[in-house]
Design a protein around this motif. Structure first.
Motif, PDB file in Angstrom:
ATOM      1  N   GLY A 112       0.820  -1.215   0.000  1.00 18.51           N
ATOM      2  CA  GLY A 112       0.000   0.000   0.000  1.00 18.51           C
ATOM      3  C   GLY A 112       0.852   1.262   0.000  1.00 18.51           C
ATOM      4  O   GLY A 112       2.050   1.242   0.293  1.00 18.51           O
ATOM      5  N   ALA A 113       0.240   2.379  -0.308  1.00 12.74           N
ATOM      6  CA  ALA A 113       0.929   3.669  -0.335  1.00 12.74           C
ATOM      7  C   ALA A 113       1.205   4.141   1.082  1.00 12.74           C
ATOM      8  O   ALA A 113       0.533   3.744   2.034  1.00 12.74           O
ATOM      9  N   GLN A 114       2.225   5.041   1.228  1.00  9.38           N
ATOM     10  CA  GLN A 114       2.588   5.550   2.551  1.00  9.38           C
ATOM     11  C   GLN A 114       1.504   6.510   3.026  1.00  9.38           C
ATOM     12  O   GLN A 114       0.934   7.261   2.238  1.00  9.38           O
ATOM     13  N   GLY A 115       1.246   6.485   4.333  1.00  7.04           N
ATOM     14  CA  GLY A 115       0.227   7.350   4.911  1.00  7.04           C
ATOM     15  C   GLY A 115       0.661   8.806   4.968  1.00  7.04           C
ATOM     16  O   GLY A 115       1.834   9.136   4.840  1.00  7.04           O
ATOM     17  N   ALA A 116      -0.286   9.706   5.177  1.00  6.75           N
ATOM     18  CA  ALA A 116      -0.010  11.139   5.249  1.00  6.75           C
ATOM     19  C   ALA A 116       0.671  11.479   6.571  1.00  6.75           C
ATOM     20  O   ALA A 116       0.544  10.755   7.563  1.00  6.75           O
ATOM     21  N   GLN A 117       1.415  12.589   6.586  1.00  6.95           N
ATOM     22  CA  GLN A 117       2.111  13.067   7.787  1.00  6.95           C
ATOM     23  C   GLN A 117       1.075  13.471   8.820  1.00  6.95           C
ATOM     24  O   GLN A 117       0.072  14.097   8.501  1.00  6.95           O
ATOM     25  N   GLY A 118       1.328  13.120  10.090  1.00  9.88           N
ATOM     26  CA  GLY A 118       0.396  13.477  11.155  1.00  9.88           C
ATOM     27  C   GLY A 118       0.438  14.956  11.505  1.00  9.88           C
ATOM     28  O   GLY A 118       1.380  15.666  11.175  1.00  9.88           O
ATOM     29  N   GLU A 119      -0.600  15.431  12.184  1.00 10.30           N
ATOM     30  CA  GLU A 119      -0.681  16.832  12.606  1.00 10.30           C
ATOM     31  C   GLU A 119       0.243  17.054  13.811  1.00 10.30           C
ATOM     32  O   GLU A 119       0.539  16.135  14.574  1.00 10.30           O
ATOM     33  N   GLN A 120       0.683  18.321  13.996  1.00 12.68           N
ATOM     34  CA  GLN A 120       1.546  18.655  15.144  1.00 12.68           C
ATOM     35  C   GLN A 120       0.709  18.631  16.417  1.00 12.68           C
ATOM     36  O   GLN A 120      -0.447  19.048  16.411  1.00 12.68           O
ATOM     37  N   GLY A 121       1.303  18.155  17.515  1.00 14.32           N
ATOM     38  CA  GLY A 121       0.575  18.062  18.779  1.00 14.32           C
ATOM     39  C   GLY A 121       0.381  19.416  19.452  1.00 14.32           C
ATOM     40  O   GLY A 121       0.990  20.406  19.075  1.00 14.32           O
ATOM     41  N   ASN A 122      -0.476  19.454  20.480  1.00 15.08           N
ATOM     42  CA  ASN A 122      -0.743  20.687  21.224  1.00 15.08           C
ATOM     43  C   ASN A 122       0.439  21.026  22.125  1.00 15.08           C
ATOM     44  O   ASN A 122       1.176  20.153  22.572  1.00 15.08           O
ATOM     45  N   LYS A 123       0.590  22.321  22.410  1.00 15.04           N
ATOM     46  CA  LYS A 123       1.665  22.778  23.288  1.00 15.04           C
ATOM     47  C   LYS A 123       1.284  22.447  24.731  1.00 15.04           C
ATOM     48  O   LYS A 123       0.131  22.587  25.119  1.00 15.04           O
ATOM     49  N   GLY A 124       2.268  21.989  25.538  1.00 15.22           N
ATOM     50  CA  GLY A 124       1.997  21.635  26.927  1.00 15.22           C
ATOM     51  C   GLY A 124       1.775  22.846  27.825  1.00 15.22           C
ATOM     52  O   GLY A 124       2.088  23.971  27.460  1.00 15.22           O
ATOM     53  N   ASN A 125       1.263  22.621  29.026  1.00 14.59           N
ATOM     54  CA  ASN A 125       1.044  23.698  29.997  1.00 14.59           C
ATOM     55  C   ASN A 125       2.374  24.126  30.611  1.00 14.59           C
ATOM     56  O   ASN A 125       3.320  23.357  30.699  1.00 14.59           O
ATOM     57  N   GLN A 126       2.400  25.354  31.084  1.00 17.14           N
ATOM     58  CA  GLN A 126       3.619  25.874  31.708  1.00 17.14           C
ATOM     59  C   GLN A 126       3.779  25.176  33.071  1.00 17.14           C
ATOM     60  O   GLN A 126       2.789  24.951  33.770  1.00 17.14           O
ATOM     61  N   GLY A 127       5.036  24.896  33.440  1.00 20.23           N
ATOM     62  CA  GLY A 127       5.308  24.240  34.720  1.00 20.23           C
ATOM     63  C   GLY A 127       5.121  25.161  35.927  1.00 20.23           C
ATOM     64  O   GLY A 127       5.059  26.370  35.792  1.00 20.23           O
ATOM     65  N   ASN A 128       5.066  24.585  37.125  1.00 22.95           N
ATOM     66  CA  ASN A 128       4.902  25.362  38.365  1.00 22.95           C
ATOM     67  C   ASN A 128       6.246  26.011  38.744  1.00 22.95           C
ATOM     68  O   ASN A 128       7.320  25.548  38.360  1.00 22.95           O
ATOM     69  N   GLN A 129       6.139  27.056  39.545  1.00 23.07           N
ATOM     70  CA  GLN A 129       7.324  27.772  40.040  1.00 23.07           C
ATOM     71  C   GLN A 129       8.052  26.856  41.035  1.00 23.07           C
ATOM     72  O   GLN A 129       7.431  26.199  41.860  1.00 23.07           O
ATOM     73  N   GLY A 130       9.384  26.837  40.958  1.00 28.80           N
ATOM     74  CA  GLY A 130      10.171  26.000  41.871  1.00 28.80           C
ATOM     75  C   GLY A 130      10.253  26.598  43.298  1.00 28.80           C
ATOM     76  O   GLY A 130       9.942  27.750  43.514  1.00 28.80           O
ATOM     77  N   ASN A 131      10.658  25.801  44.263  1.00 26.98           N
ATOM     78  CA  ASN A 131      10.814  26.258  45.647  1.00 26.98           C
ATOM     79  C   ASN A 131      12.082  27.115  45.787  1.00 26.98           C
ATOM     80  O   ASN A 131      13.066  26.863  45.099  1.00 26.98           O
ATOM     81  N   PRO A 132      12.054  28.089  46.693  1.00 28.18           N
ATOM     82  CA  PRO A 132      13.264  28.910  46.871  1.00 28.18           C
ATOM     83  C   PRO A 132      14.383  28.072  47.509  1.00 28.18           C
ATOM     84  O   PRO A 132      14.133  27.172  48.294  1.00 28.18           O
ATOM     85  N   GLY A 133      15.592  28.366  47.156  1.00 27.57           N
ATOM     86  CA  GLY A 133      16.742  27.637  47.696  1.00 27.57           C
ATOM     87  C   GLY A 133      17.082  28.055  49.131  1.00 27.57           C
ATOM     88  O   GLY A 133      16.789  29.147  49.550  1.00 27.57           O
ATOM     89  N   GLY A 134      17.731  27.212  49.934  1.00 29.12           N
ATOM     90  CA  GLY A 134      18.113  27.520  51.319  1.00 29.12           C
ATOM     91  C   GLY A 134      19.557  28.014  51.405  1.00 29.12           C
ATOM     92  O   GLY A 134      20.402  27.582  50.685  1.00 29.12           O
TER      93      GLY A 134
END
Length: 93
Positions: A70-92
């Motif tokens: 069979g013929a090769q399939g079409a290229q897939g669509e680009q995925g959604n952008k992920g959510n922004q990560g949480n702020q890290g803890n302050p250092g000691g």
């Protein structure tokens, strides 16, 4: 007006001449000849029963060839952008 009488006289002469046709004698055609056909006789005796047909099964056909790839399939669509990560803890210190 003078020519009108001449035209009327000429047409009347033509009309009277056209009516004086001799009658034609039509002879009737000869009557059709009647052809007598003989009537068929009674039906004959019934014939013997036919032989039983052969009921053996035929040979199986050969396996078919493999189909083309069979013929090769079409290229897939680009995925959604992920959510922004949480702020890290302050250092000691």
């Amino acid at each position: 007006m003078r020519y009108l009488f001449v035209v009327v006289a000429a047409l009347s002469v033509l009309a009277f001449c056209a009516c004086d046709r001799p009658t034609e004698v039509v002879t009737p055609a000869a009557p059709n000849t009647v052809v007598v056909t003989p009537v068929p006789g009674p039906a004959g005796a019934q014939g013997a029963q036919g032989a039983q047909g052969v009921t053996e099964k035929g040979a199986t056909g050969a396996t078919g060839a493999t189909g083309a790839e069979g013929a090769q399939g079409a290229q897939g669509e680009q995925g959604n952008k992920g959510n922004q990560g949480n702020q890290g803890n302050p250092g000691g210190n």
